[in-house]
Design a protein around this motif. Structure first.
Motif, mmCIF file in Angstrom:
data_model
loop_
_atom_site.group_PDB
_atom_site.id
_atom_site.type_symbol
_atom_site.label_atom_id
_atom_site.label_comp_id
_atom_site.label_asym_id
_atom_site.label_seq_id
_atom_site.Cartn_x
_atom_site.Cartn_y
_atom_site.Cartn_z
ATOM 1 N N ARG B 151 0.837 -1.235 -0.103
ATOM 2 C CA ARG B 151 0.022 0.111 0.025
ATOM 3 C C ARG B 151 1.021 1.079 0.039
ATOM 4 N NH1 ARG B 151 -2.899 -2.499 4.157
ATOM 5 N NH2 ARG B 151 -4.473 -1.852 3.141
ATOM 6 N N ALA B 217 -3.938 8.648 -8.020
ATOM 7 C CA ALA B 217 -4.198 7.037 -7.507
ATOM 8 C C ALA B 217 -4.336 6.084 -8.733
ATOM 9 C CB ALA B 217 -5.062 6.960 -6.444
ATOM 10 N N LEU B 229 -3.721 -1.939 -6.114
ATOM 11 C CA LEU B 229 -2.960 -1.416 -5.007
ATOM 12 C C LEU B 229 -3.630 -0.268 -4.180
ATOM 13 C CD1 LEU B 229 0.081 -1.412 -3.865
ATOM 14 C CD2 LEU B 229 0.446 0.667 -5.422
ATOM 15 N N PRO B 230 -3.713 -0.530 -2.923
ATOM 16 C CA PRO B 230 -4.221 0.557 -2.000
ATOM 17 C C PRO B 230 -3.379 1.642 -2.219
ATOM 18 C CG PRO B 230 -4.362 -1.561 -0.729
ATOM 19 C CD PRO B 230 -3.395 -1.766 -1.970
ATOM 20 N N VAL B 231 -4.097 3.198 -2.420
ATOM 21 C CA VAL B 231 -3.210 4.185 -2.332
ATOM 22 C C VAL B 231 -4.230 5.234 -1.436
ATOM 23 C CG1 VAL B 231 -2.572 5.951 -3.713
ATOM 24 C CG2 VAL B 231 -2.445 3.742 -4.754
ATOM 25 N N ALA B 232 -3.289 5.880 -0.763
ATOM 26 C CA ALA B 232 -3.895 7.117 0.033
ATOM 27 C C ALA B 232 -3.093 8.338 -0.474
ATOM 28 C CB ALA B 232 -3.990 6.811 1.657
#
Lengths: 336, 336
Positions: B151, B217, B229-232
């Protein structure tokens, strides 16, 4: 708090020291005699307190047995050199300089109340957390009923007043020189900070962390009672005079309920949640205020197990001076 | 690349447009005729190219069948209104405005070479990624042999030139007014940006994300070939004229080998790794350069499965104009 005490303030001529003097008066802190102290170079100045001028005296010659409580708002070296003398005289102390190890001087978040207090014996020796730790811990403590953090990632864009009065002067001077197309000569910081961001505050250790980042991480862990919580922190300097801006990411192991998060933040003491769609800024909202301002409450863009939010906080007032005074009020109420 | 082509540049009078004209000359891009275009308000100005003045003409009347490639460096509305006309005329296009969906105009990172190219048919329609996505993807692509990200968390402190020339003027005007103790009247942005940080760029949607954060993102996911893919991401505006500063956190599921990370960054094309203990800044290092600058490579303070680093990048040059030109060079080399 009917009983009045004698108070010493070390570092009275700095940003935080001056804010402490103002707040001692504003909050009607039960001070009988206030002793303003500083290194011998700064001694001789005067500050106004309750309508009279109080002269700043030299720290070296001061007899701490006259006072019951000392605030350390000077540099790390001053606290390290002098704290044993203070405690030996039977005077309690609150350290705002992050000089003392947390095992010796545990940190306190006043909003947690009596239950959040560590076991203390007189004279007390406690740390006021660094401003970014105050902000993170206050928000995360409020969210505890809804959110068990698995890891934290903080990017703290600190105002130049983090470096004290000389930092503020440096940003003003650099900005004026650049706007007047004069050549830039960095002094207090080693490069251009006007219209620029500096990726670290001070030196870093072999692992690449600044002292501030390390301190912040352990303070947040201690305040939340989560010693094993993984914390990643970047403390950078922004061309802002006063007020810190923090981008905080909290990882959980399940989808985070944003409605519950918002309700808890709205109800929390010391926190002002701005409306959805709006956002707080350090200068426009937080500076001069007793609360933190929180906004941009949301998931990660593609990560519902991540909570993202933005915190704006007055690093001198709520982050340091007010918080230290609230710690003193709590301790006096329950232990004096 | 011996063959020369006719090129149109839409948005020639903006920051990125001007940088493109400079780079077309500097890199000896095989241009036969260069047509500078803008909305009718900006038409009539001239820009220097290869020693002569090229007049900026109105976009509306232009016949795109004269050119083989068009760069869109104007606003979102211009691209949306005009791209179909361009493609219908048989002209390929590279969009720098993030106006077109990635399904229609996939994004390209030139450093990935031919293998990184999506399947394209003529006329091509591709997106140049947003500057922060270029920076993140370039770093993460370089790290792929050592690091499989689980992430990402990005805090991007963008320079005011993200808002174009009017943003730059606004920061200069606000700063001068504040230094002269005149009352501040925000114009281009809705509040004080001088000596302050703004927590978001433009409006946010119901989920609290700005368009820029969402775009960033998905661009990073697409460029890395990791759609899940986790994106912040937090994109904020800093009182900096040119050059973005990014604090990037990458989570892995095992301890990260920092020595391997540093070796890969040192060897990577388009990246300059600064020495340990030092750090890059946007203004001091990145602006005017063709590379990204990376520093502060380290674990999380108490999290060895986290990689933290700081990226400084020229958002106008490497982030936008140069990158778009490198995309064009790659496409021409392999498809013309």
């Amino acid at each position: 708090m009917s009983q009045s005490i004698n108070v010493a303030l070390i570092g009275a001529t700095g940003n935080v020291g001056e804010a402490l003097v103002e707040l001692l008066e504003e909050r009607e802190f039960p001070v009988q005699d206030l002793h303003l102290l500083a290194s011998s170079e700064s001694a001789g100045q005067s500050l106004s307190f309750r309508g009279r001028q109080v002269r700043v005296r030299s720290l070296e010659a001061f007899d701490f047995s006259q006072v019951q409580l000392a605030f350390f708002a000077a540099g790390v070296e001053v606290t390290r050199a002098c704290h044993e003398r203070v405690l030996a005289a039977g005077c309690s102390l609150i350290d705002l300089s992050a000089a003392l190890p947390l095992e010796q001087a545990p940190c306190v978040l006043p909003e947690l109340g009596v239950e959040g207090l560590p076991a203390l014996s007189k004279p007390w020796c406690v740390s006021a957390p660094t401003p970014s730790a105050v902000a993170c811990a206050l928000v995360l403590a409020a969210l505890k009923p809804a959110l068990q953090p698995q890891r934290l990632q903080l990017t703290a864009m600190l105002s130049i007043s983090t470096l004290g009065r000389s930092g503020v002067q440096e940003l003003a001077r650099q900005t004026a020189e650049l706007l007047n197309a004069r050549p830039l000569e960095p002094r207090t910081v080693d490069r251009q900070v006007a219209f620029n961001l500096l990726a670290q505050v001070g030196e870093v250790d072999e692992q690449g962390h600044s002292q501030l980042e390390r301190r912040l991480a352990v303070e947040v862990q201690q305040l939340l009672g989560m010693d094993a919580l993984p914390v990643a922190a970047t403390c950078a300097l922004a061309p802002v005079f006063f007020g810190d801006s923090l981008a905080l990411g909290v990882q959980a192991d399940a989808e985070i309920d944003l409605a519950a998060v918002q309700q808890l933040l709205e109800a929390a003491q010391g926190i002002e949640l701005v409306e959805a769609g709006d956002y707080p800024t350090a200068v426009g909202d937080a500076v001069g205020q007793d609360q933190l301002y929180v906004g941009r409450v949301r998931h990660g863009v593609s990560d519902p197990r991540q909570l993202n939010l933005w915190i704006a906080s007055d690093n001198v007032r709520k982050g340091a001076a007010l918080n230290a005074l609230q710690i003193a009020e709590l301790l006096i109420k329950h232990y004096l």
